[in-house]
Design a protein around this motif. Structure first.
Motif, short mmCIF file in Angstrom:
data_model
loop_
_atom_site.label_atom_id
_atom_site.label_comp_id
_atom_site.label_asym_id
_atom_site.label_seq_id
_atom_site.Cartn_x
_atom_site.Cartn_y
_atom_site.Cartn_z
N SER A 174 0.84 -1.20 0.00
CA SER A 174 0.00 0.00 0.00
C SER A 174 0.88 1.25 0.00
O SER A 174 2.04 1.20 0.40
CB SER A 174 -0.93 0.01 1.22
N GLY A 175 0.32 2.34 -0.47
CA GLY A 175 0.98 3.65 -0.40
C GLY A 175 1.78 4.05 -1.62
O GLY A 175 2.04 5.24 -1.82
N SER A 181 6.77 0.73 6.47
CA SER A 181 6.43 -0.27 7.49
C SER A 181 6.34 -1.63 6.84
O SER A 181 5.54 -1.83 5.92
CB SER A 181 5.08 0.07 8.14
N ALA A 202 3.99 -1.22 3.63
CA ALA A 202 3.26 0.04 3.54
C ALA A 202 4.24 1.20 3.37
O ALA A 202 5.10 1.42 4.22
CB ALA A 202 2.41 0.26 4.79
N GLY A 218 4.96 5.11 3.31
CA GLY A 218 4.39 6.33 3.87
C GLY A 218 4.54 7.51 2.93
O GLY A 218 4.73 7.35 1.72
N GLN A 265 4.94 7.58 11.32
CA GLN A 265 4.40 6.95 10.11
C GLN A 265 4.55 5.42 10.14
O GLN A 265 3.64 4.69 9.74
CB GLN A 265 5.08 7.51 8.87
N GLN A 284 1.87 4.12 12.44
CA GLN A 284 0.52 4.27 11.89
C GLN A 284 0.26 3.28 10.75
O GLN A 284 -0.85 2.77 10.60
CB GLN A 284 0.32 5.70 11.37
N ASN A 285 1.28 3.01 9.94
CA ASN A 285 1.10 2.18 8.75
C ASN A 285 1.37 0.69 8.99
O ASN A 285 1.17 -0.12 8.08
CB ASN A 285 2.01 2.68 7.62
N LYS A 326 0.77 -2.96 9.79
CA LYS A 326 -0.44 -3.77 9.69
C LYS A 326 -0.45 -4.83 10.78
O LYS A 326 0.42 -5.69 10.83
CB LYS A 326 -0.55 -4.42 8.32
#
Length: 380
Positions: free
Chosen positions: A92-93, A236, A286, A288, A308, A311-312, A314
């Motif tokens: 993601s990201g 992450s 992930a 950021g 970050q 937060q990211n 999983k």
């Protein structure tokens, strides 16, 4: 490339013929490849298999004209590893990042080889060039390992110097090389947020990494402007299961009990192999956002990277499973996995830990529980 970087830079296309010939002649490498590829075969067949492996690689060498060719040769093995040792691999990201200019990807550090490999795979699958990878000189004790690492776009972080002035000189050279890579070679960089893996599961950026990157900053330039010019992207990397969890826990336990831990020369290589072949469950990478805040210190930059990464990150069912196995059912399940999924993870962890001492069990479970227990503590 500037000759001043020859001692730390990755190999380039001109180095290929000599390095490949040296690797094919190396007995230790051939033995390692045979032991890895034919682990179930009788040992008396190894001399024959060594010769066959050397002949095979000699024939393949003619097709390798560039570093890109070498990475393409490795690609099917990476794909097979993901297929055989993970249940899923997701990213993601990337869709929100402008990668038309090179970036420094600063990630959490859980696995010696797979962290940058998964970042590379994520970029490759999305049509981007792979990264140059920062690797500590502790991994270069064997010549063939050093050769393989530098063929895979890795550059060396010298950590073995004892003299304070030499340490500073090494750090300045590294800082200059990273800036040169970004601005002159237009290549992405991967670097871990700290020296050594997060063996306890707690991801934290060492401000010394930022201080090193800033050694090349012109005096007249503000830290904020320099950090922005580096285009730092926190990453992450989340593993549902860590193939090296037991060895990490045992190292932590030994250090606590005896005050230190003496690592065997081959231990890092063993960890690399265990990480590659071991079961990882679900894996997520992930990316950021490029750091774009105002900064007055290296610590402030490190804190923003940590925000970050946290937060990211999983959270997988293994975190909830670990919390429940520790008897702490009252912790919130932020990702709302079904109890069935959590029970499956509990079964895997219980099976893995059944023969271990209570101290090691607690270490491993605490490691997996960090996304819940540590985050809950941090938010109080």
């Amino acid at each position: 490339m500037n000759a001043k970087f020859d001692s730390i830079r990755p190999f380039n296309d001109c180095d290929l013929p000599q390095v490949l010939s040296r690797l094919i002649r190396n007995r230790q490498l051939m033995d390692s490849l045979v032991a890895f590829r034919f682990s179930t075969w009788p040992r008396f067949t190894y001399p024959l298999l060594r010769g066959i492996t050397r002949l095979y690689l000699s024939k393949r060498r003619s097709s390798i004209k560039s570093l890109r060719d070498f990475q393409v040769l490795v690609e099917p093995y990476m794909e097979r590893m993901i297929e055989q040792t993970t249940d899923s691999f997701s990213v993601s990201g990337l869709e929100d990042l402008d990668l038309s200019q090179p970036c420094i990807f600063v990630s959490n550090h859980r696995d010696i080889a797979l962290d940058p490999a998964f970042v590379n795979w994520s970029l490759h699958q999305n049509g981007q060039d792979t990264v140059r990878i920062a690797v500590g000189d502790n991994l270069l004790k064997q010549d063939w390992v050093a050769d393989l690492i530098r063929l895979n776009k890795c550059f060396i972080v010298n950590r073995s110097a004892k003299d304070r002035r030499q340490k500073l000189a090494d750090a300045k050279l590294l800082s200059e090389y990273i800036f040169h890579t970004l601005k002159n070679d237009a290549q992405h960089i991967w670097i871990a947020q700290r020296e050594g893996r997060a063996k306890d599961g707690v991801d934290a950026t060492n401000p010394a990494i930022i201080s090193m990157l800033s050694l090349n900053k012109p005096k007249a330039q503000s830290l904020t402007d320099y950090v922005r010019s580096l285009r730092i992207v926190p990453v992450s990397i989340s593993y549902e299961f860590d193939p090296c969890d037991l060895s990490k826990a045992k190292e932590l336990h030994t250090t606590e009990v005896e005050g230190s831990y003496d690592k065997a020369d081959s231990e890092d290589i063993r960890s690399i192999v265990d990480g590659i072949v071991g079961y990882k469950g679900n894996v997520h990478v992930a990316f950021g956002k490029i750091l774009d805040d105002e900064f007055d210190s290296a610590k402030a930059v490190a804190e923003q990277i940590d925000v970050q990464i946290k937060q990211n990150y999983k959270q997988f069912p293994s975190a909830d499973a670990a919390v429940q196995l520790m008897g702490r059912d009252n912790c919130a399940n932020s990702d709302s996995y079904s109890q069935t999924k959590i029970d499956e993870a509990k079964l895997h962890l219980s099976s893995r830990l059944c023969d271990e001492s209570e101290e090691i069990k607690h270490k491993v479970l605490s490691m997996y529980a960090v996304p819940i227990t540590h985050n809950a503590h941090s938010n109080k």
